[in-house]
Design a protein around this motif. Structure first.
Motif, PDB file in Angstrom:
ATOM      1  N   ASP A 184      40.045  38.095 -25.743  1.00 35.76           N
ATOM      2  CA  ASP A 184      40.912  36.749 -25.888  1.00 35.76           C
ATOM      3  C   ASP A 184      40.606  37.075 -28.113  1.00 35.76           C
ATOM      4  OD1 ASP A 184      40.504  35.404 -23.720  1.00 35.76           O
ATOM      5  OD2 ASP A 184      38.790  34.491 -23.643  1.00 35.76           O
ATOM      6  N   ASP A 185      39.894  37.302 -28.161  1.00 32.99           N
ATOM      7  CA  ASP A 185      40.135  37.644 -29.338  1.00 32.99           C
ATOM      8  C   ASP A 185      41.360  37.875 -30.506  1.00 32.99           C
ATOM      9  OD1 ASP A 185      37.908  36.185 -30.319  1.00 32.99           O
ATOM     10  OD2 ASP A 185      36.320  37.467 -30.561  1.00 32.99           O
ATOM     11  N   LEU A 186      41.767  39.505 -29.592  1.00 34.13           N
ATOM     12  CA  LEU A 186      42.953  40.234 -29.889  1.00 34.13           C
ATOM     13  C   LEU A 186      43.891  39.609 -29.324  1.00 34.13           C
ATOM     14  CD1 LEU A 186      43.980  43.095 -30.766  1.00 34.13           C
ATOM     15  CD2 LEU A 186      43.678  44.144 -28.799  1.00 34.13           C
ATOM     16  N   LEU A 187      44.166  39.186 -28.169  1.00 33.63           N
ATOM     17  CA  LEU A 187      45.273  38.010 -28.312  1.00 33.63           C
ATOM     18  C   LEU A 187      45.715  36.873 -28.575  1.00 33.63           C
ATOM     19  CD1 LEU A 187      44.493  38.621 -23.865  1.00 33.63           C
ATOM     20  CD2 LEU A 187      46.175  39.454 -24.914  1.00 33.63           C
ATOM     21  N   ASP A 188      44.689  36.716 -29.210  1.00 30.40           N
ATOM     22  CA  ASP A 188      45.085  35.273 -30.011  1.00 30.40           C
ATOM     23  C   ASP A 188      45.274  36.411 -31.162  1.00 30.40           C
ATOM     24  OD1 ASP A 188      44.309  33.242 -28.198  1.00 30.40           O
ATOM     25  OD2 ASP A 188      42.248  33.409 -29.295  1.00 30.40           O
ATOM     26  N   ASP A 189      44.857  37.280 -31.845  1.00 33.40           N
ATOM     27  CA  ASP A 189      45.508  38.050 -32.959  1.00 33.40           C
ATOM     28  C   ASP A 189      46.979  38.512 -32.923  1.00 33.40           C
ATOM     29  OD1 ASP A 189      43.254  37.727 -34.228  1.00 33.40           O
ATOM     30  OD2 ASP A 189      42.565  39.965 -34.320  1.00 33.40           O
ATOM     31  N   ILE A 190      47.305  39.038 -31.900  1.00 36.74           N
ATOM     32  CA  ILE A 190      48.440  39.250 -31.499  1.00 36.74           C
ATOM     33  C   ILE A 190      49.507  37.874 -31.558  1.00 36.74           C
ATOM     34  CG2 ILE A 190      49.940  40.598 -29.887  1.00 36.74           C
ATOM     35  CD1 ILE A 190      47.639  42.292 -29.634  1.00 36.74           C
ATOM     36  N   ALA A 191      49.195  37.152 -31.087  1.00 38.35           N
ATOM     37  CA  ALA A 191      49.720  36.309 -30.671  1.00 38.35           C
ATOM     38  C   ALA A 191      50.284  35.246 -31.968  1.00 38.35           C
ATOM     39  CB  ALA A 191      49.056  34.747 -29.928  1.00 38.35           C
ATOM     40  N   GLY A 192      49.283  35.500 -32.571  1.00 37.53           N
ATOM     41  CA  GLY A 192      49.537  34.957 -34.433  1.00 37.53           C
ATOM     42  C   GLY A 192      49.956  35.331 -35.157  1.00 37.53           C
ATOM     43  N   THR A 193      50.560  36.990 -35.205  1.00 33.59           N
ATOM     44  CA  THR A 193      52.142  37.153 -35.272  1.00 33.59           C
ATOM     45  C   THR A 193      53.142  37.088 -35.330  1.00 33.59           C
ATOM     46  OG1 THR A 193      52.034  39.109 -33.919  1.00 33.59           O
ATOM     47  CG2 THR A 193      50.271  39.616 -35.473  1.00 33.59           C
ATOM     48  N   GLY A 194      53.147  36.099 -34.619  1.00 35.65           N
ATOM     49  CA  GLY A 194      54.436  35.458 -32.762  1.00 35.65           C
ATOM     50  C   GLY A 194      54.679  36.759 -32.335  1.00 35.65           C
ATOM     51  N   ILE A 195      54.185  37.835 -31.869  1.00 38.77           N
ATOM     52  CA  ILE A 195      54.738  38.849 -30.861  1.00 38.77           C
ATOM     53  C   ILE A 195      54.476  38.259 -29.475  1.00 38.77           C
ATOM     54  CG2 ILE A 195      54.425  40.679 -29.800  1.00 38.77           C
ATOM     55  CD1 ILE A 195      53.750  42.161 -32.566  1.00 38.77           C
TER      56      ILE A 195
END
Length: 237
Positions: A184-195
């Motif tokens: 969940d943390d990594l997916l949130d980080d990636i989503a935070g970049t707009g990807i």
């Protein structure tokens, strides 16, 4: 092709082809002979058989490349091998020098359901102990969150196309982001970049690797992606 109808010998050949040419590179007979410990003449005979089966394209005296079907099988067996290595070393504490051989023995019999369970237990790993990227699963999900939410394995369906992570690309490439892996943390980080899944990604191999980052164009916007994310963002070429 249905699981269980492919011999271990064929899987080994396709796995070595994938390791040396995952992005469509031609792999020489000499390289295959060296990696498999098999005489060049025997390798040539098997390559002709694999071409007849539709798993590779073969050019005499030059080498072989994986077809889409060959790539699908090769990615699947490579993924199982690398996840097993991670499990054997990190969970069972098998000696590091024995991990590869034991994973080789187990990979051919590991079911898709058990592979999925191992992936979840290991928190969706991106690298094996040798720090090679673990290929994406071939389940038809856009993220590991979607996979985790489907509790009934009998309802899981297979993806119809192959994927490569950004960090696996070995030439100028472009395609659609189709799967994002991670907890969940990594997916949130990636989503935070707009990807997000569905975007168009373009990567220029010779110019865009900058240290531990990859400069990519996503929907025509340039982004500098750290390797930890690049290992887990997969595109359909």
């Amino acid at each position: 092709m249905a699981e269980g109808k492919i011999s271990e010998n064929i899987e080994e050949y396709l796995e070595v082809l994938y390791r040396n040419g995952s992005n469509g590179e031609q792999v020489s007979t000499t390289q295959l002979s060296k990696d498999l410990g098999i005489a060049p003449g025997s390798v040539t005979q098997m390559l002709k058989k694999l071409e007849d089966l539709g798993y590779i394209g073969y050019t005499p005296y030059k080498g072989a490349t994986l077809t889409e079907e060959g790539m699908k099988i090769a990615q699947k067996i490579t993924r199982k091998h690398r996840i097993l290595e991670k499990f054997l070393l990190d969970v069972l504490k098998v000696k590091e020098e024995n991990v590869h051989e034991q994973a080789c023995e187990m990979e051919h019999t590991l079911s898709d359901e058990a592979e999925r369970a191992l992936c979840t237990m290991l928190h969706h790993p991106d690298l094996c102990p040798d720090e090679n990227v673990i290929p994406a699963c071939d389940f038809d999900f856009g993220s590991c969150q979607e996979c985790f939410s489907q509790k009934d394995f009998d309802q899981v369906i297979n993806r119809k196309f192959n994927l490569l992570s950004i960090s696996e690309l070995t030439g100028n490439s472009e395609g659609t982001i189709s799967f994002i892996r991670g907890n969940d943390d990594l997916l949130d980080d990636i989503a935070g970049t707009g990807i997000k899944v569905g975007q168009h990604l373009k990567y220029e191999y010779n110019e865009n690797r900058i240290g531990n980052h990859y400069l990519v164009s996503i929907d025509e916007n340039e982004l500098n992606i750290p390797v930890e994310m690049a290992n887990n963002i997969f595109i359909r070429i």
